[in-house]
Design an enzyme around this catalytic site. Structure first.
Site, PDB file in Angstrom:
ATOM      1  N   SER A  50       0.803  -0.984   0.093  1.00  0.00           N
ATOM      2  CA  SER A  50      -0.406  -0.021   0.012  1.00  0.00           C
ATOM      3  C   SER A  50       0.957   1.227   0.068  1.00  0.00           C
ATOM      4  O   SER A  50       1.998   1.542   0.061  1.00  0.00           O
ATOM      5  CB  SER A  50      -0.983   0.192   0.968  1.00  0.00           C
ATOM      6  OG  SER A  50      -1.600  -1.459   1.122  1.00  0.00           O
TER       7      SER A  50
HETATM    8  N1  SAH Z   1      -0.023  -4.679   4.282  1.00  0.00           N
HETATM    9  C1  SAH Z   1       0.613  -5.105   2.986  1.00  0.00           C
HETATM   10  C2  SAH Z   1      -0.997  -5.210   1.753  1.00  0.00           C
HETATM   11  C3  SAH Z   1      -0.754  -6.420   0.325  1.00  0.00           C
HETATM   12  S1  SAH Z   1      -2.029  -6.242   0.632  1.00  0.00           S
HETATM   13  C4  SAH Z   1       1.475  -4.280   2.152  1.00  0.00           C
HETATM   14  O1  SAH Z   1       1.372  -3.070   2.183  1.00  0.00           O
HETATM   15  O2  SAH Z   1       2.369  -4.720   1.379  1.00  0.00           O
HETATM   16  C5  SAH Z   1      -2.955  -7.278   0.577  1.00  0.00           C
HETATM   17  C6  SAH Z   1      -2.158  -8.777   0.869  1.00  0.00           C
HETATM   18  O3  SAH Z   1      -3.166  -9.748   1.413  1.00  0.00           O
HETATM   19  C7  SAH Z   1      -2.158  -9.461  -0.185  1.00  0.00           C
HETATM   20  O4  SAH Z   1      -0.586 -10.101   0.858  1.00  0.00           O
HETATM   21  C8  SAH Z   1      -3.341 -10.962  -0.659  1.00  0.00           C
HETATM   22  O5  SAH Z   1      -2.217 -12.241  -0.723  1.00  0.00           O
HETATM   23  C9  SAH Z   1      -3.681 -11.128   1.179  1.00  0.00           C
HETATM   24  N2  SAH Z   1      -4.827 -11.360   0.852  1.00  0.00           N
HETATM   25  C10 SAH Z   1      -5.874 -11.469   0.769  1.00  0.00           C
HETATM   26  N3  SAH Z   1      -7.210 -12.443   1.601  1.00  0.00           N
HETATM   27  C11 SAH Z   1      -6.494 -13.157   2.725  1.00  0.00           C
HETATM   28  C12 SAH Z   1      -6.694 -14.098   3.669  1.00  0.00           C
HETATM   29  N4  SAH Z   1      -7.944 -14.540   3.410  1.00  0.00           N
HETATM   30  N5  SAH Z   1      -5.990 -14.543   4.373  1.00  0.00           N
HETATM   31  C13 SAH Z   1      -5.059 -13.829   4.388  1.00  0.00           C
HETATM   32  N6  SAH Z   1      -4.354 -12.547   3.370  1.00  0.00           N
HETATM   33  C14 SAH Z   1      -4.976 -12.335   2.303  1.00  0.00           C
END
Ligand code: SAH
Length: 204
Positions: A50
Site C-alpha cells: 500500500s
Molecule cells: N500491508 C500489506 C498489504 C498487502 S495487499 C503491504 O503493504 O504489503 C493485501 C494482502 O492480503 C495480500 O498479500 C493478499 O495475499 C492478502 N490476503 C488476501 N486475502 C487474504 C486472506 N483471506 N487471508 C490472509 N491474507 C489475505
C-alpha cells in the site's frame, strides 16, 4: 516524514515508525528507487504494497499502545508488519500466499529481533490460539467485517478495515466497548479485495 505530516498524520509514534523502517527492503529490487514515493507498488502475485500515507492513516487509526498485541490480516510485503512491531508489543500476521509470507519473514528477520509471528492461511477467521487482540488490522477490502475477527477483539480494542468494493471503499474503525461496538468512518480507501478461503487460488 514531512509529507505524512502534511497529510494530517500527527501521531509522533507513527511518524517515528516510518523513520526507522526502511520501505525499500520490502519492495522488489527493480522498484527500490521508487520505494519512498507515496504510491502503492506491485509485490508479485497480483498484490501491492500500500502507499505510505494509507499505512499511516491505518496505523494512526489503530491507536496502538506499546503493550498491545496486534493481529494483521494480509501480511503482503511485511512492511506494515514491521511498522506495527515498532508500535506494539507483539504482532500476529496471517498471509494466504505462502511465497509472500516467506519473503516477508526473510526481510523481517534481517531487520532484527522484531516480535512478529507469521502464519500462512485464511486470515478472515482470525487466529484463535492467540486471541483476543488489542487491535486488528485488515489489509484487504471486505464487504463486511468478518464476525470471527470482531469476536477476537478485547473490550476497548480497535479494528481497522477497508469496507466496500472497487473504488467504493471506506476505511472503517470498529471499537469494542463494554456496551457494544462503535463504528467510525476514517475516510476513503483503496485496497485489493480479501480473498475468501473457498475461492482461494495460489497463482503467480
Ligand atoms: N500491508 C500489506 C498489504 C498487502 S495487499 C503491504 O503493504 O504489503 C493485501 C494482502 O492480503 C495480500 O498479500 C493478499 O495475499 C492478502 N490476503 C488476501 N486475502 C487474504 C486472506 N483471506 N487471508 C490472509 N491474507 C489475505
Amino acid at each position: 516524514m514531512e509529507r505524512l505530516r502534511s497529510q494530517g498524520i500527527d501521531d509522533l509514534a507513527v511518524l517515528h515508525a516510518f523513520d526507522v523502517v526502511p520501505r525499500h527492503l520490502f519492495v522488489p529490487e527493480a522498484l527500490q528507487l521508487r520505494a519512498y514515493e507515496d504510491a502503492p507498488l506491485p509485490i508479485g502475485f497480483g498484490q501491492t504494497i500500500s502507499q505510505p500515507s494509507m499505512h499511516a492513516r491505518v496505523l494512526q487509526g489503530l491507536e496502538l499502545k506499546p503493550t498491545d498485541r496486534v493481529l494483521e490480516v494480509g501480511t503482503g510485503s511485511g512492511f506494515q508488519t514491521a511498522l506495527l512491531a515498532q508500535l506494539s508489543a507483539q504482532v500476529y500476521s496471517i498471509e494466504r500466499i505462502a511465497e509472500l509470507a516467506r519473503r516477508a519473514r526473510f526481510v523481517l528477520d534481517a531487520l532484527g529481533p522484531l516480535r512478529v509471528a507469521l502464519r500462512v492461511g485464511d486470515g478472515s477467521v482470525g487466529w484463535r490460539r492467540y486471541a483476543p487482540f488489542d487491535a486488528i488490522v485488515v489489509s484487504a477490502a471486505v464487504v463486511e467485517v468478518p464476525a470471527a475477527l470482531r469476536e477476537q477483539l478485547v473490550v476497548g480494542g480497535r479494528l481497522v478495515a477497508p469496507v466496500g468494493t472497487g473504488t467504493e471503499q471506506r476505511l472503517m474503525r470498529l471499537r469494542r466497548t463494554p456496551t457494544g461496538e462503535v463504528v467510525e468512518d476514517l475516510g476513503p480507501a483503496r485496497f485489493l479485495p480479501l480473498v475468501p478461503r473457498a475461492t482461494s487460488e495460489e497463482a503467480g
